[in-house]
Write a protein that holds these residues in place. Structure first.
Motif, PDB file in Angstrom:
ATOM      1  N   ILE A 100       4.001   5.451  -6.184  1.00  0.00           N
ATOM      2  CA  ILE A 100       4.098   5.612  -7.283  1.00  0.00           C
ATOM      3  C   ILE A 100       2.833   6.348  -7.923  1.00  0.00           C
ATOM      4  N   SER A 101       1.819   6.553  -7.136  1.00  0.00           N
ATOM      5  CA  SER A 101       0.529   7.001  -7.624  1.00  0.00           C
ATOM      6  C   SER A 101       0.285   8.279  -7.161  1.00  0.00           C
ATOM      7  N   VAL A 102       1.263   8.794  -6.071  1.00  0.00           N
ATOM      8  CA  VAL A 102       1.203  10.286  -5.566  1.00  0.00           C
ATOM      9  C   VAL A 102      -0.140  10.366  -5.114  1.00  0.00           C
ATOM     10  N   GLY A 103      -0.814   9.465  -4.342  1.00  0.00           N
ATOM     11  CA  GLY A 103      -2.174   9.452  -3.831  1.00  0.00           C
ATOM     12  C   GLY A 103      -2.267   8.702  -2.566  1.00  0.00           C
TER      13      GLY A 103
ATOM     14  N   LEU B 184       0.808  -1.112   0.002  1.00  0.00           N
ATOM     15  CA  LEU B 184      -0.042  -0.120  -0.081  1.00  0.00           C
ATOM     16  C   LEU B 184       0.838   1.284  -0.107  1.00  0.00           C
ATOM     17  N   GLU B 185       1.753   1.038   0.713  1.00  0.00           N
ATOM     18  CA  GLU B 185       2.865   2.165   0.804  1.00  0.00           C
ATOM     19  C   GLU B 185       3.540   2.465  -0.520  1.00  0.00           C
TER      20      GLU B 185
END
Length: 67
Positions: free
Chosen positions: A32-35, A26-27
């Motif tokens: 990588i998705s900046v979300g 999850l981290e």
């Protein structure tokens, strides 16, 4: 009985390891998705549960007495 306890301990250890791997994934996903994800969808584990017959308790008692 000792083998059953060892198996149970191994299951708990694997569960903790899996939880850690999920947290790490999850981290990585967030990085990588900046979300930010508050939660992810989960598997419905209720359909995988099995019922235990009543006589299992008797088998457990007998096994405990023999150890």
């Amino acid at each position: 009985m000792q083998n059953a306890r060892a198996d149970y301990d191994m299951i708990l250890a694997n569960k903790a390891k899996s939880r850690n791997e999920i947290d790490n994934a999850l981290e990585a996903l967030q990085a990588i998705s900046v979300g930010a994800y508050a939660s992810l969808s989960t598997v419905n584990v209720d359909r995988f549960k099995v019922s235990h017959p009543e006589h299992v308790n008797q088998f457990v008692k007998e096994a405990e007495q023999k150890t």
